[in-house]
Design an enzyme around this catalytic site. Sequence first.
Site, PDB file in Angstrom:
ATOM      1  N   HIS A 115       0.836  -1.198   0.000  1.00 52.67           N
ATOM      2  CA  HIS A 115       0.000   0.000   0.000  1.00 52.67           C
ATOM      3  C   HIS A 115       0.869   1.245   0.000  1.00 52.67           C
ATOM      4  O   HIS A 115       2.085   1.197   0.178  1.00 52.67           O
ATOM      5  CB  HIS A 115      -0.980   0.012   1.194  1.00 52.67           C
ATOM      6  CG  HIS A 115      -0.372   0.320   2.519  1.00 52.67           C
ATOM      7  ND1 HIS A 115      -1.117   0.586   3.635  1.00 52.67           N
ATOM      8  CD2 HIS A 115       0.911   0.401   2.923  1.00 52.67           C
ATOM      9  CE1 HIS A 115      -0.323   0.833   4.662  1.00 52.67           C
ATOM     10  NE2 HIS A 115       0.913   0.712   4.261  1.00 52.67           N
ATOM     11  N   HIS A 149       3.399  -5.075   3.673  1.00 54.58           N
ATOM     12  CA  HIS A 149       3.254  -5.485   5.075  1.00 54.58           C
ATOM     13  C   HIS A 149       2.792  -6.935   5.115  1.00 54.58           C
ATOM     14  O   HIS A 149       2.066  -7.393   4.225  1.00 54.58           O
ATOM     15  CB  HIS A 149       2.188  -4.651   5.792  1.00 54.58           C
ATOM     16  CG  HIS A 149       2.583  -3.238   6.053  1.00 54.58           C
ATOM     17  ND1 HIS A 149       3.466  -2.875   7.037  1.00 54.58           N
ATOM     18  CD2 HIS A 149       2.202  -2.088   5.444  1.00 54.58           C
ATOM     19  CE1 HIS A 149       3.611  -1.560   7.036  1.00 54.58           C
ATOM     20  NE2 HIS A 149       2.856  -1.049   6.067  1.00 54.58           N
ATOM     21  N   CYS A 175       5.216   4.864   5.332  1.00 54.25           N
ATOM     22  CA  CYS A 175       4.043   4.320   4.647  1.00 54.25           C
ATOM     23  C   CYS A 175       3.608   5.189   3.468  1.00 54.25           C
ATOM     24  O   CYS A 175       2.712   4.801   2.717  1.00 54.25           O
ATOM     25  CB  CYS A 175       2.885   4.114   5.620  1.00 54.25           C
ATOM     26  SG  CYS A 175       2.976   2.544   6.514  1.00 54.25           S
ATOM     27  N   HIS A 190       4.984  -0.056  -0.581  1.00 49.34           N
ATOM     28  CA  HIS A 190       5.799  -0.980   0.227  1.00 49.34           C
ATOM     29  C   HIS A 190       4.844  -2.018   0.772  1.00 49.34           C
ATOM     30  O   HIS A 190       3.628  -1.847   0.710  1.00 49.34           O
ATOM     31  CB  HIS A 190       6.482  -0.217   1.373  1.00 49.34           C
ATOM     32  CG  HIS A 190       5.473   0.372   2.294  1.00 49.34           C
ATOM     33  ND1 HIS A 190       4.831   1.543   2.011  1.00 49.34           N
ATOM     34  CD2 HIS A 190       4.915  -0.101   3.419  1.00 49.34           C
ATOM     35  CE1 HIS A 190       3.933   1.781   2.951  1.00 49.34           C
ATOM     36  NE2 HIS A 190       3.954   0.789   3.812  1.00 49.34           N
ATOM     37  N   ASP A 218      -5.064 -10.487  -0.551  1.00 50.32           N
ATOM     38  CA  ASP A 218      -3.773 -11.175  -0.394  1.00 50.32           C
ATOM     39  C   ASP A 218      -2.934 -11.033  -1.658  1.00 50.32           C
ATOM     40  O   ASP A 218      -3.405 -11.324  -2.767  1.00 50.32           O
ATOM     41  CB  ASP A 218      -4.001 -12.645  -0.057  1.00 50.32           C
ATOM     42  CG  ASP A 218      -2.718 -13.338   0.401  1.00 50.32           C
ATOM     43  OD1 ASP A 218      -1.832 -12.658   0.950  1.00 50.32           O
ATOM     44  OD2 ASP A 218      -2.607 -14.568   0.206  1.00 50.32           O
ATOM     45  N   HIS A 219      -1.691 -10.559  -1.482  1.00 55.66           N
ATOM     46  CA  HIS A 219      -0.767 -10.318  -2.597  1.00 55.66           C
ATOM     47  C   HIS A 219      -1.307  -9.280  -3.585  1.00 55.66           C
ATOM     48  O   HIS A 219      -1.067  -9.373  -4.791  1.00 55.66           O
ATOM     49  CB  HIS A 219      -0.393 -11.640  -3.300  1.00 55.66           C
ATOM     50  CG  HIS A 219       0.504 -12.490  -2.460  1.00 55.66           C
ATOM     51  ND1 HIS A 219       0.023 -13.277  -1.436  1.00 55.66           N
ATOM     52  CD2 HIS A 219       1.837 -12.637  -2.460  1.00 55.66           C
ATOM     53  CE1 HIS A 219       1.038 -13.889  -0.862  1.00 55.66           C
ATOM     54  NE2 HIS A 219       2.160 -13.519  -1.442  1.00 55.66           N
ATOM     55  N   GLU A 255      -1.104  -4.468  11.300  1.00 59.74           N
ATOM     56  CA  GLU A 255      -0.195  -4.075  10.232  1.00 59.74           C
ATOM     57  C   GLU A 255       1.231  -4.508  10.577  1.00 59.74           C
ATOM     58  O   GLU A 255       2.011  -4.867   9.705  1.00 59.74           O
ATOM     59  CB  GLU A 255      -0.255  -2.555  10.029  1.00 59.74           C
ATOM     60  CG  GLU A 255       0.515  -2.092   8.809  1.00 59.74           C
ATOM     61  CD  GLU A 255       0.427  -0.599   8.603  1.00 59.74           C
ATOM     62  OE1 GLU A 255      -0.486  -0.171   7.881  1.00 59.74           O
ATOM     63  OE2 GLU A 255       1.237   0.135   9.191  1.00 59.74           O
TER      64      GLU A 255
HETATM   65 NI    NI Z   1       2.585   0.822   5.432  1.00 60.43          NI
END
Ligand code: NI
Length: 140
Positions: A17, A44, A36, A42, A82-83, A127
């Site tokens: 995100h 998580h 972020c 990037h 997911d992914h 997160e």
């Molecule tokens: Ni982040």
Amino acid sequence: MKGTVYIYRKAHFSASHRLFDPALTDEQNAEIFGGCSNPNGHGHNYYIEVCVAGVTDPATGFVVDLKAVKQIMQERFLAMVDHKNLNADVDFLRGVNPTTENIAIAAFRQIAPHIPAGKLYSVRIYETENNYAEYRGDHS
Ligand code: NI
């Protein structure tokens, strides 16, 4: 409610995100959102934890069949995130800044209508190990 039991199911997902306000500059976003807000995103390793509240069925001793909860989490949430890139790939996050808080709200709304017994009490999104948000819908 008397005799209420809170039962939990947890699952992992990985996603990328970027947190940002499109009205602000990259520098201003970096000031608010830190790492972020990296312009190219990037990742998580997230966890979602769902809590269903209710009374036990005398026949089964279950509040809700966790196999059903697992399947709803998979079909209504995990399969979409997911992914994925949470800014671009997820219909139910379209136009939403994908903070931990906003992901928890969206996940709650995705899952709540499908819980077959008891009531969805809360959704937590982790997160990181140390940062998580919990949404409890309209009750608290
Ligand atoms: Ni982040």
